[in-house]
Design a protein around this motif. Structure first.
Motif, PDB file in Angstrom:
ATOM      1  N   ASN A 198       0.825  -1.222   0.000  1.00 14.30           N
ATOM      2  CA  ASN A 198       0.000   0.000   0.000  1.00 14.30           C
ATOM      3  C   ASN A 198       0.857   1.268   0.000  1.00 14.30           C
ATOM      4  O   ASN A 198       0.497   2.283   0.602  1.00 14.30           O
ATOM      5  CB  ASN A 198      -0.945   0.013   1.207  1.00 14.30           C
ATOM      6  N   LEU A 199       1.976   1.222  -0.699  1.00 17.54           N
ATOM      7  CA  LEU A 199       2.905   2.348  -0.732  1.00 17.54           C
ATOM      8  C   LEU A 199       2.282   3.568  -1.394  1.00 17.54           C
ATOM      9  O   LEU A 199       1.544   3.462  -2.379  1.00 17.54           O
ATOM     10  CB  LEU A 199       4.178   1.937  -1.497  1.00 17.54           C
ATOM     11  N   VAL A 200       2.589   4.753  -0.845  1.00 15.12           N
ATOM     12  CA  VAL A 200       2.143   6.041  -1.380  1.00 15.12           C
ATOM     13  C   VAL A 200       3.378   6.907  -1.602  1.00 15.12           C
ATOM     14  O   VAL A 200       4.287   6.939  -0.763  1.00 15.12           O
ATOM     15  CB  VAL A 200       1.187   6.745  -0.393  1.00 15.12           C
ATOM     16  N   ALA A 201       3.421   7.613  -2.726  1.00 18.23           N
ATOM     17  CA  ALA A 201       4.543   8.512  -3.013  1.00 18.23           C
ATOM     18  C   ALA A 201       4.259   9.897  -2.456  1.00 18.23           C
ATOM     19  O   ALA A 201       3.164  10.441  -2.633  1.00 18.23           O
ATOM     20  CB  ALA A 201       4.784   8.602  -4.514  1.00 18.23           C
ATOM     21  N   LEU A 202       5.238  10.476  -1.772  1.00 18.24           N
ATOM     22  CA  LEU A 202       5.139  11.873  -1.361  1.00 18.24           C
ATOM     23  C   LEU A 202       5.285  12.767  -2.590  1.00 18.24           C
ATOM     24  O   LEU A 202       6.182  12.549  -3.416  1.00 18.24           O
ATOM     25  CB  LEU A 202       6.226  12.200  -0.337  1.00 18.24           C
ATOM     26  N   PRO A 203       4.456  13.788  -2.761  1.00 16.93           N
ATOM     27  CA  PRO A 203       4.532  14.627  -3.961  1.00 16.93           C
ATOM     28  C   PRO A 203       5.891  15.293  -4.159  1.00 16.93           C
ATOM     29  O   PRO A 203       6.317  15.534  -5.289  1.00 16.93           O
ATOM     30  CB  PRO A 203       3.434  15.667  -3.734  1.00 16.93           C
ATOM     31  N   MET A 204       6.586  15.592  -3.051  1.00 22.22           N
ATOM     32  CA  MET A 204       7.872  16.288  -3.156  1.00 22.22           C
ATOM     33  C   MET A 204       8.942  15.422  -3.818  1.00 22.22           C
ATOM     34  O   MET A 204       9.998  15.924  -4.217  1.00 22.22           O
ATOM     35  CB  MET A 204       8.353  16.749  -1.785  1.00 22.22           C
ATOM     36  N   LEU A 205       8.695  14.109  -3.945  1.00 28.26           N
ATOM     37  CA  LEU A 205       9.614  13.230  -4.666  1.00 28.26           C
ATOM     38  C   LEU A 205       9.916  13.773  -6.059  1.00 28.26           C
ATOM     39  O   LEU A 205      11.000  13.555  -6.614  1.00 28.26           O
ATOM     40  CB  LEU A 205       8.994  11.827  -4.762  1.00 28.26           C
ATOM     41  N   ALA A 206       8.961  14.510  -6.624  1.00 28.77           N
ATOM     42  CA  ALA A 206       9.121  15.025  -7.985  1.00 28.77           C
ATOM     43  C   ALA A 206      10.383  15.854  -8.161  1.00 28.77           C
ATOM     44  O   ALA A 206      10.960  15.896  -9.257  1.00 28.77           O
ATOM     45  CB  ALA A 206       7.893  15.853  -8.371  1.00 28.77           C
ATOM     46  N   PRO A 222      -1.504  12.973   1.120  1.00 27.84           N
ATOM     47  CA  PRO A 222      -0.668  13.727   0.179  1.00 27.84           C
ATOM     48  C   PRO A 222      -1.387  14.107  -1.104  1.00 27.84           C
ATOM     49  O   PRO A 222      -0.959  15.033  -1.797  1.00 27.84           O
ATOM     50  CB  PRO A 222       0.503  12.777  -0.088  1.00 27.84           C
ATOM     51  N   ALA A 223      -2.500  13.428  -1.418  1.00 25.04           N
ATOM     52  CA  ALA A 223      -3.244  13.760  -2.629  1.00 25.04           C
ATOM     53  C   ALA A 223      -3.883  15.140  -2.545  1.00 25.04           C
ATOM     54  O   ALA A 223      -4.302  15.695  -3.566  1.00 25.04           O
ATOM     55  CB  ALA A 223      -4.321  12.704  -2.887  1.00 25.04           C
ATOM     56  N   ARG A 224      -3.939  15.721  -1.347  1.00 25.50           N
ATOM     57  CA  ARG A 224      -4.558  17.040  -1.184  1.00 25.50           C
ATOM     58  C   ARG A 224      -3.592  18.201  -1.428  1.00 25.50           C
ATOM     59  O   ARG A 224      -4.020  19.350  -1.536  1.00 25.50           O
ATOM     60  CB  ARG A 224      -5.172  17.158   0.214  1.00 25.50           C
ATOM     61  N   PHE A 274       1.655  27.186   1.147  1.00 25.80           N
ATOM     62  CA  PHE A 274       1.178  25.806   1.093  1.00 25.80           C
ATOM     63  C   PHE A 274      -0.293  25.832   0.720  1.00 25.80           C
ATOM     64  O   PHE A 274      -1.131  26.306   1.489  1.00 25.80           O
ATOM     65  CB  PHE A 274       1.384  25.133   2.455  1.00 25.80           C
ATOM     66  N   GLU A 275      -0.617  25.372  -0.488  1.00 24.60           N
ATOM     67  CA  GLU A 275      -1.998  25.326  -0.937  1.00 24.60           C
ATOM     68  C   GLU A 275      -2.430  23.867  -1.004  1.00 24.60           C
ATOM     69  O   GLU A 275      -1.655  22.986  -1.426  1.00 24.60           O
ATOM     70  CB  GLU A 275      -2.162  25.998  -2.287  1.00 24.60           C
ATOM     71  N   PHE A 276      -3.664  23.615  -0.606  1.00 23.12           N
ATOM     72  CA  PHE A 276      -4.138  22.241  -0.523  1.00 23.12           C
ATOM     73  C   PHE A 276      -5.648  22.201  -0.716  1.00 23.12           C
ATOM     74  O   PHE A 276      -6.333  23.220  -0.595  1.00 23.12           O
ATOM     75  CB  PHE A 276      -3.760  21.631   0.836  1.00 23.12           C
ATOM     76  N   GLN A 277      -6.131  21.026  -1.048  1.00 23.99           N
ATOM     77  CA  GLN A 277      -7.572  20.839  -1.202  1.00 23.99           C
ATOM     78  C   GLN A 277      -8.211  20.881   0.180  1.00 23.99           C
ATOM     79  O   GLN A 277      -7.939  20.044   1.036  1.00 23.99           O
ATOM     80  CB  GLN A 277      -7.860  19.510  -1.877  1.00 23.99           C
ATOM     81  N   ALA A 278      -9.080  21.875   0.378  1.00 24.96           N
ATOM     82  CA  ALA A 278      -9.750  21.999   1.670  1.00 24.96           C
ATOM     83  C   ALA A 278     -10.894  20.994   1.745  1.00 24.96           C
ATOM     84  O   ALA A 278     -11.479  20.606   0.729  1.00 24.96           O
ATOM     85  CB  ALA A 278     -10.266  23.414   1.845  1.00 24.96           C
ATOM     86  N   THR A 279     -11.216  20.585   2.945  1.00 27.57           N
ATOM     87  CA  THR A 279     -12.317  19.643   3.115  1.00 27.57           C
ATOM     88  C   THR A 279     -13.643  20.365   3.235  1.00 27.57           C
ATOM     89  O   THR A 279     -13.683  21.564   3.497  1.00 27.57           O
ATOM     90  CB  THR A 279     -12.087  18.796   4.380  1.00 27.57           C
TER      91      THR A 279
END
Length: 290
Positions: free
Chosen positions: A52-60, A234-236, A285-290
């Motif tokens: 169930n590995l997830v990549a951190l976006p900063m990996l880019a 991290p998807a947010r 830091f911008e992110f998808q708000a709930t």
């Protein structure tokens, strides 16, 4: 030889293709200190365990790098005086945990601040998924060319980062843990500059010991804010901007000061706690708000 503005701006967009594996995704997370304080926490394991590995976006920021060889003498850049000044990331799609990406880089503009102040170069790098052609992220970088001012270019018009609010204290503080051996791990993601491992090289550069990679501290602050503001999803994440203002030493405690600006929008700065020194500023830091 002065900086050759025309030659640099004529440089065509350069492309780099890189295949990476789950192992690279895990290694990057370990280089940010994921799992260092609680290796069995499920919130940590999802970034370092292949199930169930997830990549951190900063990996880019470490994928598809290596284009634009500014050390080539034909460009007239005093490469030894180059300093990474700012970093930005805009996320369009989540990174796969493994795959092949294509990176396209270009120079946007170079601003001349004068012979005594140097020059400032702005880059954009776009990262695409090779299989689908989808644009994954847009990466912005700013480098200070401290030895290349006075080449005759324009001095005004450079983009300006948003400062943190000066009229009120931060809304929250988020601790960030660094490891004494962190630079030794992070460098395995591709930045082998000896400044971060060799005490002699660090001493020649004016530091009493090797310093942490700026992009390691960048990834750490991104990880901390994803956890604090995005319920560790991290998807947010949508955008992460910073200016590097002072070096970070491996093993020293840090904390992030965070201001809530609006829905899905926060300002921040990263502080070396014991030294009370701001090491990253103008954070956005911008992110998808709930």
């Amino acid at each position: 030889m002065p900086l050759d503005y025309d030659r640099l701006m004529r440089m065509p967009a350069e492309s780099v293709t890189q295949t990476y594996m789950a192992r690279d995704t895990i290694l990057y997370a370990l280089g940010l200190g994921v799992g260092a304080t609680n290796p069995f926490d499920g919130d940590e394991l999802k970034y370092v365990y292949e199930r169930n590995l997830v990549a951190l976006p900063m990996l880019a920021v470490v994928l598809g790098a290596g284009a634009m060889n500014l050390s080539d003498p034909k460009f007239g850049v005093n490469y030894t005086m180059l300093l990474h000044g700012e970093q930005s990331l805009q996320v369009h799609r989540m990174l796969p945990v493994a795959g092949t990406v294509v990176s396209e880089s270009r120079i946007d503009e170079i601003y001349d601040k004068g012979a005594a102040k140097g020059a400032v170069m702005y880059f954009t790098r776009k990262l695409f998924d090779q299989a689908s052609g989808d644009l994954l992220v847009t990466i912005g970088s700013v480098v200070f060319l401290r030895g290349d001012g006075g080449f005759g270019g324009k001095s005004d018009g450079a983009p300006k980062l948003r400062p943190v609010p000066a009229d009120r204290p931060a809304d929250q503080q988020v601790p960030v843990h660094t490891m004494s051996n962190q630079a030794l791990i992070y460098r395995l993601s591709g930045d082998y500059n000896p400044l971060h491992i060799d005490p002699d090289v660090a001493g020649q550069a004016g530091f009493d010991r090797p310093i942490l990679h700026g992009l390691a501290a960048y990834g750490m602050v991104g990880r901390a804010l994803i956890k604090a503001l995005c319920n560790d999803d991290p998807a947010r994440l949508r955008r992460l901007d910073v200016r590097f203002t002072s070096p970070v030493y491996p093993g020293e405690p840090l904390h992030v000061e965070v201001w809530n600006v609006g829905p899905g929008d926060a300002a921040f700065r990263l502080v070396a706690t014991d030294r009370q020194t701001v090491v990253e500023d103008f954070g956005r830091f911008e992110f998808q708000a709930t």
